[in-house]
Design a protein around this motif. Structure first.
Motif, PDB file in Angstrom:
ATOM      1  N   ILE B   5      -9.690  -9.834   9.977  1.00 33.74           N
ATOM      2  CA  ILE B   5      -9.037 -10.273   8.813  1.00 33.74           C
ATOM      3  C   ILE B   5      -9.330  -9.136   7.609  1.00 33.74           C
ATOM      4  O   ILE B   5      -8.278  -8.685   7.082  1.00 33.74           O
ATOM      5  N   PHE B   6     -10.537  -8.801   7.807  1.00 41.44           N
ATOM      6  CA  PHE B   6     -10.707  -7.837   6.816  1.00 41.44           C
ATOM      7  C   PHE B   6     -10.209  -6.362   6.829  1.00 41.44           C
ATOM      8  O   PHE B   6      -9.685  -5.842   6.136  1.00 41.44           O
ATOM      9  N   ARG B   7     -10.029  -6.150   8.287  1.00 45.68           N
ATOM     10  CA  ARG B   7      -9.400  -4.635   8.353  1.00 45.68           C
ATOM     11  C   ARG B   7      -7.791  -5.095   8.330  1.00 45.68           C
ATOM     12  O   ARG B   7      -7.181  -4.332   7.860  1.00 45.68           O
ATOM     13  N   ALA B   9      -6.724  -6.739   5.991  1.00 43.45           N
ATOM     14  CA  ALA B   9      -6.592  -6.518   4.399  1.00 43.45           C
ATOM     15  C   ALA B   9      -6.579  -5.067   4.092  1.00 43.45           C
ATOM     16  O   ALA B   9      -5.903  -4.680   3.334  1.00 43.45           O
ATOM     17  N   LEU B  13      -3.711  -2.818   2.134  1.00 38.59           N
ATOM     18  CA  LEU B  13      -4.067  -1.651   0.990  1.00 38.59           C
ATOM     19  C   LEU B  13      -3.510  -0.708   1.391  1.00 38.59           C
ATOM     20  O   LEU B  13      -2.848   0.048   0.479  1.00 38.59           O
ATOM     21  N   LEU B  21      -6.201  -3.491  -7.004  1.00 38.94           N
ATOM     22  CA  LEU B  21      -7.171  -4.243  -6.332  1.00 38.94           C
ATOM     23  C   LEU B  21      -8.495  -3.461  -6.748  1.00 38.94           C
ATOM     24  O   LEU B  21      -8.488  -2.304  -7.087  1.00 38.94           O
ATOM     25  N   ALA B  22      -9.614  -4.308  -6.658  1.00 39.21           N
ATOM     26  CA  ALA B  22     -10.973  -3.799  -7.124  1.00 39.21           C
ATOM     27  C   ALA B  22     -11.083  -2.369  -6.499  1.00 39.21           C
ATOM     28  O   ALA B  22     -10.842  -2.391  -5.373  1.00 39.21           O
ATOM     29  N   PRO B  23     -11.862  -1.539  -7.103  1.00 37.43           N
ATOM     30  CA  PRO B  23     -12.100  -0.247  -6.394  1.00 37.43           C
ATOM     31  C   PRO B  23     -13.089  -0.547  -5.063  1.00 37.43           C
ATOM     32  O   PRO B  23     -13.728  -1.288  -5.225  1.00 37.43           O
ATOM     33  N   ALA B  24     -12.540   0.388  -4.187  1.00 35.83           N
ATOM     34  CA  ALA B  24     -13.371   0.041  -2.834  1.00 35.83           C
ATOM     35  C   ALA B  24     -14.551   0.865  -2.898  1.00 35.83           C
ATOM     36  O   ALA B  24     -14.739   1.932  -3.740  1.00 35.83           O
ATOM     37  N   PRO B  25     -15.706   0.589  -2.147  1.00 36.76           N
ATOM     38  CA  PRO B  25     -16.635   1.399  -2.002  1.00 36.76           C
ATOM     39  C   PRO B  25     -16.291   2.908  -1.578  1.00 36.76           C
ATOM     40  O   PRO B  25     -15.526   3.141  -0.751  1.00 36.76           O
ATOM     41  N   ALA B  28     -16.470   3.751   1.794  1.00 37.25           N
ATOM     42  CA  ALA B  28     -16.085   2.676   3.010  1.00 37.25           C
ATOM     43  C   ALA B  28     -15.224   3.356   3.988  1.00 37.25           C
ATOM     44  O   ALA B  28     -14.607   4.336   3.754  1.00 37.25           O
ATOM     45  N   HIS B  29     -15.507   3.107   5.177  1.00 38.64           N
ATOM     46  CA  HIS B  29     -14.730   3.788   6.251  1.00 38.64           C
ATOM     47  C   HIS B  29     -14.325   2.358   7.324  1.00 38.64           C
ATOM     48  O   HIS B  29     -15.326   1.628   7.529  1.00 38.64           O
ATOM     49  N   VAL B  30     -13.333   2.726   7.891  1.00 39.12           N
ATOM     50  CA  VAL B  30     -12.705   1.760   8.940  1.00 39.12           C
ATOM     51  C   VAL B  30     -12.204   2.619   9.936  1.00 39.12           C
ATOM     52  O   VAL B  30     -11.877   3.680   9.741  1.00 39.12           O
ATOM     53  N   TRP B 109      -6.893   2.793   3.661  1.00 37.39           N
ATOM     54  CA  TRP B 109      -8.349   2.372   2.934  1.00 37.39           C
ATOM     55  C   TRP B 109      -9.728   2.855   3.633  1.00 37.39           C
ATOM     56  O   TRP B 109     -10.070   2.049   4.414  1.00 37.39           O
ATOM     57  N   GLU B 182      -0.002 -11.908   0.272  1.00 40.77           N
ATOM     58  CA  GLU B 182      -0.574 -10.869  -0.506  1.00 40.77           C
ATOM     59  C   GLU B 182       0.252 -10.663  -1.504  1.00 40.77           C
ATOM     60  O   GLU B 182       1.466 -10.708  -1.743  1.00 40.77           O
TER      61      GLU B 182
END
Lengths: 391, 468
Positions: B5-7, B9, B13, B21-25, B28-30, B109, B182
């Protein structure tokens, strides 16, 4: 290695004597050894002092074998840790014993789970380690040492190295989302010898999930271990390489295979990660793949057991021995499968141990904060994940 | 499926919603993933595909160069994707054509920039089949790289007025239902929403198709709650059902005097009559809703036409009493017809057993609650206004307009399309304003009457105000 082994043996013998004694003196000795051990662990792992040489670590880790892993000791250690906390921290620490909370672990840093993305996953529950004072950290480490193995680079030492590895990431491009302050400790249910509760500890690349039922360890899984940096680094004078032994154990096992065995073990698909990561619970494949251990020589079986022990041995010695004995009994029905590079060095390398009960996966994948491949690995148990809790 | 779910999301993005949306770290890497972004048109769907080049090469064996693709490589990639891409509706295959394969450097993202291959697929349903509900069987890359995720995103929808992404697609994949509304809508872009993720079922080692239904009910699921809401919106948006009941109630506060509507009836009697009409309508449509859902054949066109007839009848009755005192009987009889129309919604879902019972109950209760709300909002001002001189004009005007609308619908539903019928379909949007106007008028009339004859209005039951 050899010096470490000697020390380790010495202390484990000492432990046996103590246990045989079974009187007040033994308890005192145990406490003394524990205290000494922890003192050394702390100086060794805090990363601040010169005393933190790897030899000191070796001594301290070995000393902590005197922790029994008995549920009553774990409950006492849990209560001792809780006693150091303030009310707000206690409220964070104590969580409901539910599957939802139990399943709330991840390989991601917490910030990625709470980062504001739409539906960005459920974050870990529990008390953030960023809130802990030195005294509270000490009590937490005593608790963790009480439920983990004492071998160098495994068990407790492995967790300490994970914290140092994450500090390393924070200092080398990862930023504030990484580091030992981003780990979480939770008691799911009240620590007790009369009922069920789970001790949960985790953060980036780490998940510990010990479920206790009526004073027994009912499950030590899902146990996730990934690591970046994979290559050995120095942090505050300590050598950090918590998952090299795991990689080596798989490489030695696969390296012992002849061409026919390799062909039988090789999976047709490619793997970019483990299959049964966070959120993919109770979803074990219906069919085993790869080569059955019954097709292996005795020496190869020993290598297989050694590889399994790299994960089972992360928990306290008595429970590890019990669980490993079960997995050994089931060994002939256990399959080994791999994909990619059989030396487990490069991205795409993947290995799986799939038994009637045991499930271990190890997957090398691309670097995230750093260059170079890094592993994700999970140890699950087909019956005892979360102590059997499935909904 | 937390990580999934996270991915998912993250993929949303990547689809362009990141700005809100709130700034991503920063760190952050996926893992780079395949995204399929759908643009839904009137009679076909186009899909913008983005595939991580490394995984594509692993899975297809096709080497992807750094720079532009040669014609032969592009064709090979397009053919490979077509071989792993099937769209069907009820087993009937759509035409899938992949074109414009090209290399790109892209970023999802937190992944950092990575080499990718983009391509466009034109998905055309068989003649007469809606492009809005289909099964998407796609296993490029994942047939080999089994840990891959494929995120399916709705990028634009020809029927989306841009006002909201409230209508949530129902999506089910790999035996589980994943729905995700969304709401991020960057300026100048249509809402992007996550339709689901295609992943490996680790138990069976299979990759299930993703079922997409762009018009599934809000909430993404049927069941009691979903159908309750659906029942309410069915009445709220079903102008014809509202109009029938309200028109029938229009003369309810009055007494028939021969061929004319005469004096105001006592409030208690009017209230009983209104209740009787409403209850009779409810009983009537509940009976046929249940029967129709359980399998009684419902001829769509005649039912729709008879609904128009029912409204027309009610409108004439509001001007000249046709069946004074027997409104409840008529409401019950026409209720049977309206219930048949309701049942078409449910029987289309092909439910059975407990599920059917719960859906039926939820849908019916939703209808009743909404109907009751409409009556409670509209009736009080009507009862008040019935005591004014202007009520005759109001009643006749409203009934005439309703009769015109009903005639438009009737012609339309017997096969004569006409502008009146089309215009009548949009009446629903005006209904809140009509209610506001009625209340304002009624309150004004009450205040005016109180000023003129204090005490008499307060007695209520007396026919205090002049009436026709």
């Amino acid at each position: 290695m050899s010096r470490f082994t000697e020390l380790s043996c010495m202390f484990s013998h000492m432990k046996k004597h103590i246990e045989v004694d079974g009187d007040g003196r033994s308890a005192m000795l145990r406490a003394l050894a524990c205290t000494a051990g922890f003192a050394m662990v702390l100086t060794g792992c805090s990363g601040t002092g010169d005393a933190g040489s790897s030899e000191t670590d070796t001594g301290s880790s070995a000393a902590s074998t005197t922790s029994s892993g008995d549920s009553s000791d774990v409950v006492a250690l849990a209560e001792a840790f809780a006693a150091t906390l303030d009310d707000d921290q206690i409220a964070e620490l104590n969580q409901d014993y539910t599957f939802e909370n139990a399943a709330a672990w991840s390989n991601f840093p917490q910030a990625l789970l709470t980062g504001g993305g739409p539906g960005g996953g459920t974050a870990r529950v529990g008390l953030a380690t960023s809130t802990l004072s030195d005294e509270q950290w000490t009590a937490l480490e005593e608790l963790l040492a009480g439920v983990t193995g004492a071998e160098e680079n495994e068990g407790f030492d492995e967790i300490m190295q994970h914290l140092e590895a994450d500090d390393y990431l924070a200092d080398n491009g990862g930023g504030d989302d990484y580091g030992r302050g981003n780990f979480y400790i939770a008691f799911l249910g009240e620590p007790t010898d009369d009922g069920t509760w789970e001790l949960q500890f985790g953060g980036h690349h780490l998940a510990l999930a010990n479920t206790y039922t009526d004073g027994e360890l009912a499950g030590a899984t899902p146990s996730f271990r990934g690591i970046e940096p994979m290559d050995e680094v120095e942090v505050g004078g300590d050598t950090v390489m918590p998952e090299q032994q795991e990689r080596t154990a798989f490489a030695e096992l696969l390296g012992s295979f002849d061409d026919n065995q390799l062909a039988a073990a090789e999976l047709p698909e490619s793997y970019g990660d483990i299959l049964l990561g966070p959120g993919t619970d109770w979803a074990f494949p219906q069919e085993q793949e790869g080569i059955a251990a019954s097709e292996l020589s005795d020496d190869q079986k020993d290598l297989l057991i050694a590889a399994i022990d790299r994960y089972v041995g992360d928990i306290d010695a008595d429970n590890a021995e019990r669980i490993l004995a079960q997995y050994e009994d089931e060994l002939d029905d256990t399959h080994i499968a791999y994909a990619g590079d059989a030396t487990m060095e490069s991205t795409g390398a993947y290995v799986r141990i799939d038994g009637p009960s045991v499930w271990i996966e190890f997957s090398m994948q691309g670097g995230i904060v750093l260059d170079g491949a890094h592993p994700h690995a999970v140890w699950r148990d087909k019956n005892n994940d979360y102590g059997g809790l499935s909904s | 499926m937390r990580e999934k779910i996270f991915r998912a999301a993250l993929a949303v993005l990547a689809a362009g919603a990141a700005a809100l949306l709130a700034p991503a770290p920063a760190s952050a890497h996926v893992v780079p993933s395949t995204t399929i972004e759908l643009d839904v048109h009137d009679d076909h769907v186009t899909a913008q595909l983005t595939l991580p080049a490394t995984d594509l090469t692993t899975a297809s064996g096709i080497a992807v160069p750094e720079g532009a693709l040669e014609g032969a490589t592009a064709t090979a990639i397009e053919t490979y994707i077509e071989d792993h891409f099937a769209v069907t509706t009820a087993g009937e295959a759509w035409q899938v054509e992949v074109h414009d394969a090209a290399t790109a450097r892209t970023e999802q993202w937190g992944t950092g920039e990575f080499p990718a291959v983009t391509a466009t697929a034109t998905l055309t349903p068989p003649s007469g089949v809606s492009p809005r509900a289909f099964s998407l069987a796609y296993d490029a890359i994942i047939h080999q790289v089994v840990t891959a995720d494929i995120f399916v995103i709705l990028r634009s929808d020809v029927l989306d007025d841009g006002s909201s992404s409230a209508a949530t697609a129902e999506v089910s994949a790999a035996g589980s239902t994943t729905s995700n509304s969304e709401t991020g809508q960057p300026a100048g872009a249509t809402s992007a929403r996550n339709l689901g993720t295609i992943t490996l079922d680790t138990r069976t080692g299979t990759v299930a198709p993703l079922d997409v239904d762009l018009d599934a009910d809000e909430g993404g699921a049927h069941g009691f709650a979903g159908m309750f809401r659906h029942g309410m919106s069915h009445i709220a948006e079903g102008t014809d059902h509202q109009l029938f009941l309200l028109t029938l109630l229009l003369p309810a506060p009055l007494l028939a005097a021969g061929r004319h509507w005469g004096a105001v009836s006592p409030t208690a009697r009017a209230a009983w009559r209104i209740t009787g009409i409403t209850v009779a309508f409810t009983i009537g449509h509940s009976v046929t809703l249940a029967l129709g859902t359980l399998g009684l054949p419902v001829p769509r066109q005649p039912v729709e036409a008879w609904i128009a007839v029912s409204i027309l009848t009610a409108a004439v009755h509001a001007v000249r009493p046709l069946f004074p005192g027997r409104e409840a009987l008529v409401a019950g009889g026409f209720g049977l017809v309206h219930g048949m129309a309701f049942s078409m919604t449910l029987s289309a879902l092909e439910l059975s057993g407990t599920e059917l019972a719960l859906n039926l109950l939820g849908f019916n209760l939703g209808i009743e609650v909404m109907q009751l709300l409409v009556v409670l909002v509209v009736l009080p001002p009507l009862v008040v206004l019935a005591r004014t001189r202007a009520y005759t004009a109001l009643r006749v005007l409203a009934a005439t307009l309703t009769a015109v609308a009903a005639t438009g619908w009737l012609l339309d539903r017997v096969g004569v399309p006409n502008p009146v019928g089309l215009a009548a379909d949009t009446l629903g949007a005006a209904s809140p304003w009509i209610a506001v106007a009625l209340w304002t008028w009624a309150v004004t009339a009450l205040v005016a009457a109180r000023v003129r004859r204090p005490g008499e209005v307060a007695r209520g039951d007396q026919a205090a105000l002049p009436s026709t």
